[in-house]
Design a protein around this motif. Structure first.
Motif, PDB file in Angstrom:
ATOM      1  N   TRP A 202      10.564  15.918 -39.151  1.00  0.00           N
ATOM      2  CA  TRP A 202       9.852  14.936 -38.334  1.00  0.00           C
ATOM      3  C   TRP A 202       8.333  14.955 -38.612  1.00  0.00           C
ATOM      4  CZ3 TRP A 202      12.825  11.389 -36.978  1.00  0.00           C
ATOM      5  CH2 TRP A 202      12.502  10.473 -35.974  1.00  0.00           C
ATOM      6  N   ALA A 203       7.797  16.130 -38.946  1.00  0.00           N
ATOM      7  CA  ALA A 203       6.361  16.239 -39.223  1.00  0.00           C
ATOM      8  C   ALA A 203       6.036  15.829 -40.657  1.00  0.00           C
ATOM      9  CB  ALA A 203       5.882  17.670 -38.974  1.00  0.00           C
TER      10      ALA A 203
ATOM     11  N   GLU B 110      -2.563  10.296 -39.612  1.00  0.00           N
ATOM     12  CA  GLU B 110      -1.491  11.169 -39.128  1.00  0.00           C
ATOM     13  C   GLU B 110      -1.492  11.275 -37.604  1.00  0.00           C
ATOM     14  OE1 GLU B 110      -4.233  12.157 -40.377  1.00  0.00           O
ATOM     15  OE2 GLU B 110      -4.907  14.115 -39.656  1.00  0.00           O
TER      16      GLU B 110
ATOM     17  N   LEU C 248       1.193  20.100 -41.920  1.00  0.00           N
ATOM     18  CA  LEU C 248       2.068  19.328 -41.042  1.00  0.00           C
ATOM     19  C   LEU C 248       3.463  19.930 -41.052  1.00  0.00           C
ATOM     20  CD1 LEU C 248       0.813  15.699 -41.658  1.00  0.00           C
ATOM     21  CD2 LEU C 248       0.930  16.865 -39.474  1.00  0.00           C
TER      22      LEU C 248
ATOM     23  N   GLY D 146       1.848  14.994 -32.663  1.00  0.00           N
ATOM     24  CA  GLY D 146       3.225  14.679 -32.299  1.00  0.00           C
ATOM     25  C   GLY D 146       4.154  15.869 -32.209  1.00  0.00           C
TER      26      GLY D 146
ATOM     27  N   GLN E 195       8.471  16.630 -32.598  1.00  0.00           N
ATOM     28  CA  GLN E 195       9.046  17.629 -33.503  1.00  0.00           C
ATOM     29  C   GLN E 195       9.844  18.672 -32.711  1.00  0.00           C
ATOM     30  OE1 GLN E 195       5.212  18.552 -35.053  1.00  0.00           O
ATOM     31  NE2 GLN E 195       5.013  16.406 -35.661  1.00  0.00           N
TER      32      GLN E 195
ATOM     33  N   SER F 173       2.127  10.492 -36.122  1.00  0.00           N
ATOM     34  CA  SER F 173       2.843  11.604 -35.486  1.00  0.00           C
ATOM     35  C   SER F 173       3.030  11.318 -34.000  1.00  0.00           C
ATOM     36  CB  SER F 173       2.099  12.928 -35.708  1.00  0.00           C
ATOM     37  OG  SER F 173       0.836  12.908 -35.085  1.00  0.00           O
TER      38      SER F 173
ATOM     39  N   PRO G  45       4.833  11.814 -41.159  1.00  0.00           N
ATOM     40  CA  PRO G  45       3.401  11.446 -41.199  1.00  0.00           C
ATOM     41  C   PRO G  45       2.672  12.038 -42.409  1.00  0.00           C
ATOM     42  CG  PRO G  45       3.865  12.893 -39.322  1.00  0.00           C
ATOM     43  CD  PRO G  45       5.184  12.467 -39.876  1.00  0.00           C
TER      44      PRO G  45
ATOM     45  N   ASN H 130      -2.048  16.936 -36.133  1.00  0.00           N
ATOM     46  CA  ASN H 130      -0.685  16.682 -35.703  1.00  0.00           C
ATOM     47  C   ASN H 130      -0.684  16.589 -34.187  1.00  0.00           C
ATOM     48  OD1 ASN H 130       2.011  16.634 -35.164  1.00  0.00           O
ATOM     49  ND2 ASN H 130       2.459  18.672 -35.984  1.00  0.00           N
TER      50      ASN H 130
ATOM     51  N   GLY I 195       5.307  21.388 -37.747  1.00  0.00           N
ATOM     52  CA  GLY I 195       6.555  20.766 -37.322  1.00  0.00           C
ATOM     53  C   GLY I 195       7.682  21.784 -37.228  1.00  0.00           C
TER      54      GLY I 195
END
Lengths: 505, 361
Positions: free
Chosen positions: B133-134, B148, B254, B91, B95, B152, B137, B89, B258
Motif C-alpha cells: 500500500w505504501a 506522496e 515509504l 497514509g 497501510q 498516501s 505512492p 507518508n 508501510g
C-alpha cells in the motif's frame, strides 16, 4: 577645501563575539569615487549597511551634506540621497524590467511614464536596457543595470556599489566604468566596494582599507601598487602561488559533444561541449555565471547523467556511473555552492567528510559506517588545510566561508583524485585562503592529476591555468593556451565570439 | 522588540528540553481548557497522567499502555525514517488497515488447521500488505512526480472502503449470524497474537516495536543508508552530490514505513482487536505522526513518546468516564501537544533576543 559630502566619525558596531567596525572614520567628497577595500569579514558590508540604514551604529556619528545623518531604515537613507546596488540582485525573474523597478519605488508612476523615464536614464548614462524585457532572460550585466537604473531614478548624491564587477565580462565592466565616470563628472559620489585591485587603481580617486573592522590605511590608488594595497588588506606579505611548468601527459578525460537539456525554466542547456583533458594540466573555464557552469560540473560529478558516448574517462563510458562510482575510479569534484551542495550545513564536519570520502577513504565497510575513521579523515583535512574550527564536531554552517571552502576543497584533494573538477574554488574567500587553495590546486596538477577549474575570477584563471576556455550560452569555446591571452581576447571569448573573430580581432 | 537569531549550532539542551517543555505547557493550557469546560483542572490532569500508572485500577491500565503504545511506536518508527529524509507518508492508517486485512486473510485461509507456521506467515503477509500500500505512492512519485502526501492520504480512504467490503464480504464470519466482521482470531490458537506473559499486555507487537526501535537506532547512527536518509533531509542537493539515489531512497523509506504500519495492523487484528470489522482502525496511523515528532524523529524518543501518547489515550478515556470530559476536549488536548512541540522546536535552532537597540540585518 569644501565640506565633504559624507563624513563618518568613529563608527563602531559590535555583534556578539565580534567587533565588525571599530572606530571607523572616513570622508567622501562630491564627485569622488571612493574605494572601500578589505578582505571578507573586514567589515565593509557592515559599514555600508550603516550608511544605508540597514544597521544602526553602536556609537559614532555620520554627517551627510553637512547635516547630521542617522537613517532609521533604507527608505530614509534613500530619501536623503543614498542609493545602493547590492552584490546579489533582488529582482523577480518572471517580471519585466519596468515592473521590477516599479516594485522598488515609493510612489511608482504609471507604467508608460516609468518606461519612458527608464529609457531616458538608460540612454543618458550609456546603459542600454529595454524596459519591456523579462528579467529572467537578461544577462547578469543587464540585471545589474536594472539595479543601477533603479537607484539613478531616485537621483542619489551618493551611490554605494558592492562588488559590482564580480558578475561582469570585461566589456561590460568598461561600460559600467564609463557610466560611473559620467556620474562622477555630474557630482555624484560613489562608494565602491571591491577586492579587485587593478580596477580600483583605474577607477577610484581615493581608497580606505579595512582590516578586522579597523581602518588600517588610506591611499591614492593610482599611485599605489596593487601588491602594496593587497598587503595592507591582508596585513602580511602575500605568497604568489608557484608552479613549475610540467608537461602535460596522456589524455585522461574526454567530452564528446556533451549536450544536456536545461534543468529548469531559467536553466541553461549544455550544447555540444567537447574537450580533452591531459594528465598534469589545468584547464581554466571562464564565463559569466549562469552560462552552463553548474550543469557542466553536474554532468562530470555524475549528479546529472549524460547520454552514452558523451563522457569518456580513462577510456570508460561514464553514462551509467553515479557520483560514487566515479569517485571510486578517481574522478572527483567540488561544486560552487558550499552550503547545501558541497556540504550539508547542519551536519558536522565529520559527517561532511563522510559525505564524499566514504568510498575512497574506506569509511564504510559493508554498509556500516566507521565513525572513528571519518573523524580521523576530518581531522586530517582540518590539519592539512588549516581549517579554523573549534573541532571536527562543529556544524558546517558555523564555519566562515573561507574555512568551509578550504575544508570542501581539502576533502577532495586529500582523496588523491586523478581528475578534479571544481567550480568557483575561491568564491567569497579571503585573499590568504584563496592563495592557499590555488596553491593546493597547482600542487595537485604537479603530482600528475588533471584539473578543470571553472571560475568567474579571470585573474585566478590566468594565474593557474595551462589552457583557457569560456562557457557562453552552454557552449564551450575552443581551449587556448592561457599564456599570452589578452584581456580583449578573453572578453570576446566570454561574449561568445567565434574563434576566427578572436584571431582576427 | 523580540526577534529570533539563528544559532550557529543546534542547541543540544533544547533538543532534549523541548519535549518536556511541550508536555508541561500542554498540561497548563489543557488544564485551562478543562477549567473553562467547568471541570477541576488539577484533577483532570492528574486523572490523565497519574491514574493509569499509579491509580486504583493501575493493574488493568498498565498492560493497556503497552497494547496502545506498541502500534504507535511501530508505525512512528517507520514514519520517522521517511520524515527524516523529507518523504512524507501521511497514509500509515491505510497501510495499517491493509496489513491487518492481509495478515488476517492469510490466517483465516488456514482455518481451522492448527500449525506453528501460520502465525509467522501472517506476520509476513501483514508486512507485505502494508508495504504494498505504501509502495503505490512511492512508485507514482518516482514515475510521475506526484505528491506522496496526497496519494498516501487518499489511499487511506480507499483502504477503509476495502476494509468495509472485506468485513461484509470475503472475510465475513460464516457462523456470525449475519453480523459484519470476520471470525475472531483470539479463538483460533495458531493465529492468535496472545500475551507472551499472560495479563502483561506484552504481545508480539510489543516485541516487534522494540526490535524496530533498535533497528532504526542502529540504521540511523551506524549504517550508510541511515546516513543517506539524514543527508537527504538536511540538504537534498548535497545528498545527490554524495551519491544518494533519490528514487531508491523514496522506495525504501515509504516501503519500510508501510511495512511497519502493516505489521502493527496485523498484530492488532490477531491480538487486542481479534477480528476484522468495519471500524477496526481507530486512528493509530495518524496519531503515530504526532508520536514521531514528539519523539523528535529519534528512535528512543519515539519509544517514550509512544508510551506518553498511549498514556493520554488511556487517561483521556478515564477522564471521559469519570469526569464526563467530552471526547473532543481530549483530542484538542492531544493536538495541543503537537502544536507546542513544534512551537518550542524553534528554540533548538534559534535563540530569542529581546531588545530595542538592534535592527535586523
Amino acid at each position: 577645501m569644501t565640506t565633504p559630502l559624507l563624513s563618518l566619525r568613529g563608527l563602531t558596531k559590535a555583534y556578539p563575539g565580534v567587533v565588525a567596525n571599530d572606530d571607523v572614520s572616513l570622508e567622501i567628497g562630491r564627485g569622488e569615487i571612493h574605494a572601500l577595500l578589505g578582505e571578507n569579514g573586514a567589515g565593509k558590508s557592515t559599514l555600508v549597511k550603516m550608511i544605508y540604514g540597514l544597521v544602526k551604529p553602536d556609537s559614532g556619528a555620520m554627517e551627510f551634506s553637512g547635516a547630521s545623518f542617522a537613517p532609521q531604515d533604507p527608505r530614509t537613507a534613500r530619501a536623503g540621497g543614498v542609493g545602493m546596488v547590492f552584490q546579489h540582485f533582488s529582482l523577480f525573474d518572471a517580471l519585466t524590467v519596468a515592473e521590477n523597478i516599479a516594485l522598488g519605488m515609493e510612489n511608482a508612476p504609471a507604467m508608460s511614464q516609468l518606461a519612458a523615464r527608464i529609457r531616458e536614464v538608460s540612454e543618458s548614462y550609456g546603459l542600454p536596457l529595454s524596459p519591456d524585457r523579462i528579467v529572467g532572460d537578461l544577462s547578469a550585466g543587464e540585471q545589474q543595470r536594472v539595479e543601477i537604473i533603479r537607484c539613478l531614478l531616485q537621483d542619489p548624491k551618493l551611490l554605494i556599489m558592492d562588488e559590482p564587477t564580480s558578475v561582469l565580462t570585461p566589456q561590460e565592466v568598461s561600460i559600467l566604468f564609463e557610466t560611473l565616470n559620467k556620474l562622477r563628472s555630474e557630482g555624484t559620489a560613489i562608494l565602491y566596494i571591491s577586492h579587485k585591485l587593478e580596477e580600483i587603481r583605474i577607477l577610484c580617486d581615493a581608497a580606505t582599507i579595512l582590516r578586522l573592522g579597523k581602518v588600517v590605511g588610506t591611499c591614492v590608488p593610482a599611485e599605489t601598487t596593487a601588491r602594496d594595497m593587497a598587503e595592507m588588506m591582508v596585513g602580511t606579505t602575500l605568497k604568489t602561488p608557484q608552479r613549475s611548468g610540467a608537461t602535460a601527459g596522456e589524455v585522461i578525460l574526454e567530452l564528446n559533444k556533451l549536450s544536456l537539456p536545461p534543468a529548469s525554466a531559467f536553466g541553461m542547456p549544455l550544447r555540444e561541449v567537447s574537450l580533452s583533458l591531459r594528465k598534469g594540466e589545468i584547464l581554466g573555464i571562464g564565463g559569466v555565471a549562469g552560462n552552463g557552469q553548474d550543469e557542466l560540473l553536474g554532468a562530470l560529478s555524475g549528479e546529472i547523467r549524460a547520454n552514452e558516448g558523451m563522457i569518456a574517462y580513462k577510456g570508460l563510458d561514464m553514462a551509467s556511473m553515479g557520483p560514487n562510482a566515479r569517485r571510486e575510479i578517481g574522478l572527483l569534484s567540488a561544486p560552487e555552492e558550499r552550503l547545501g551542495h558541497a556540504a550539508a550545513p547542519d551536519m558536522s564536519l565529520i559527517e561532511n567528510a563522510l559525505l564524499t570520502g566514504a568510498v575512497r577513504e574506506g569509511l564504510v565497510k559493508g554498509g556500516i559506517l566507521n565513525w572513528s575513521a571519518a573523524r580521523a579523515f576530518a581531522d586530517q583535512i582540518i590539519e592539512a588545510f588549516d581549517v579554523r574550527t573549534p573541532s571536527a564536531g562543529n556544524a558546517a554552517r558555523s564555519l566562515s566561508g573561507g574555512n568551509l571552502q578550504k575544508f570542501v576543497i581539502g576533502r577532495e584533494v586529500l582523496q588523491r583524485p586523478d581528475v578534479f573538477v571544481v567550480n568557483q574554488p575561491t568564491w567569497g574567500v579571503d585573499a590568504s585562503a584563496a592563495a592557499a587553495i590555488r596553491q593546493a590546486l597547482l600542487d595537485l596538477a604537479e603530482s600528475g592529476a588533471a584539473l578543470i577549474v571553472i571560475s568567474q575570477d579571470l585573474d585566478e584563471l590566468m594565474e593557474i591555468s595551462d589552457r583557457f576556455a569560456t562557457l557562453n550560452e552552454g557552449r564551450l569555446s575552443q581551449p587556448r593556451p592561457a599564456i599570452g591571452l589578452s584581456v580583449d581576447e578573453i572578453g570576446l571569448m566570454m561574449g561568445g565570439a567565434h574563434d576566427e573573430e578572436v584571431t582576427r580581432g | 522588540m523580540i526577534r529570533f537569531e539563528k544559532r550557529p549550532q543546534p542547541s543540544q539542551i533544547f533538543s532534549i528540553a523541548t519535549p518536556l517543555l511541550a508536555v508541561l505547557t500542554t498540561m497548563f493550557f489543557g488544564g485551562l481548557l478543562f477549567a473553562i469546560l467547568g471541570k477541576d483542572p488539577v484533577q483532570s490532569i492528574v486523572t490523565i497522567f497519574w491514574e493509569p500508572l499509579f491509580g486504583e485500577f493501575a493493574f488493568y491500565y498498565r498492560p493497556q499502555l503497552l497494547i496502545k503504545g506498541a502500534p504507535l511506536v511501530l508505525i512512528a518508527i517507520g514514519l520517522a525514517l521517511g520524515f527524516k529524509a523529507g518523504i512524507w507518508n501521511i497514509g500509515a492508517e491505510g497501510q495499517y488497515i491493509m496489513g491487518a486485512i492481509f495478515g488476517a486473510g492469510v490466517g483465516l485461509a488456514f482455518y481451522p488447521t492448527e500449525s506453528i507456521f501460520i502465525f509467522p506467515l501472517m506476520i509476513l503477509a501483514g508486512a507485505f500488505g502494508g508495504w504494498l500500500w505504501a509502495t503505490i505512492p512511492a512508485v507514482l512519485k518516482i514515475k510521475f512526480g506526484t505528491n506522496e502526501i496526497l496519494v498516501s492520504l487518499m489511499l487511506v480512504y480507499v483502504a477503509e472502503q476495502f476494509l468495509a467490503s472485506m468485513s461484509l464480504g470475503l472475510l465475513k464470519n460464516p457462523e456470525g449470524f449475519g453480523f459484519p466482521g470476520s471470525r475472531n482470531l483470539q479463538q483460533y490458537d495458531s493465529a492468535h497474537n496472545a500475551d507472551i506473559i499472560a495479563g502483561s499486555g506484552m504481545h508480539w507487537g510489543v516485541v516487534a516495536a522494540l526490535i524496530a526501535v533498535i533497528f532504526a537506532y542502529v540504521l540511523l547512527s551506524r549504517h550508510s543508508l541511515g546516513f543517506a536518509i539524514r543527508v537527504t533531509g538536511e540538504a537534498p542537493r548535497a545528498a545527490r552530490f554524495g551519491g544518494v539515489n533519490p528514487s531508491r531512497l523514496i522506495l525504501f523509506c515509504l516501503g519500510i514505513s508501510g511495512m511497519l504500519a502493516g505489521l502493527a495492523g496485523m498484530f492488532e487484528v490477531a491480538g487486542p482487536a481479534g477480528q476484522i470489522t468495519i471500524d477496526f482502525n481507530v486512528g493509530y496511523g495518524f496519531t503515530a505522526i504526532i508520536v514521531a515528532f514528539l519523539g523528535r524523529l529519534h528512535p528512543i524518543g519515539i519509544m517514550f513518546a509512544g508510551l506518553l501518547m498511549a498514556l493520554t489515550y488511556i487517561g483521556g478515556d478515564i477522564a471521559q468516564s469519570q469526569l464526563q470530559l467530552p471526547a473532543a476536549a481530549i483530542q484538542v488536548f492531544q493536538g495541543m501537544l503537537l502544536f507546542f512541540l513544534l512551537a518550542f522546536d524553534l528554540l533548538t535552532n534559534y535563540r530569542v533576543r529581546i531588545g530595542l537597540n538592534e535592527v535586523a540585518t
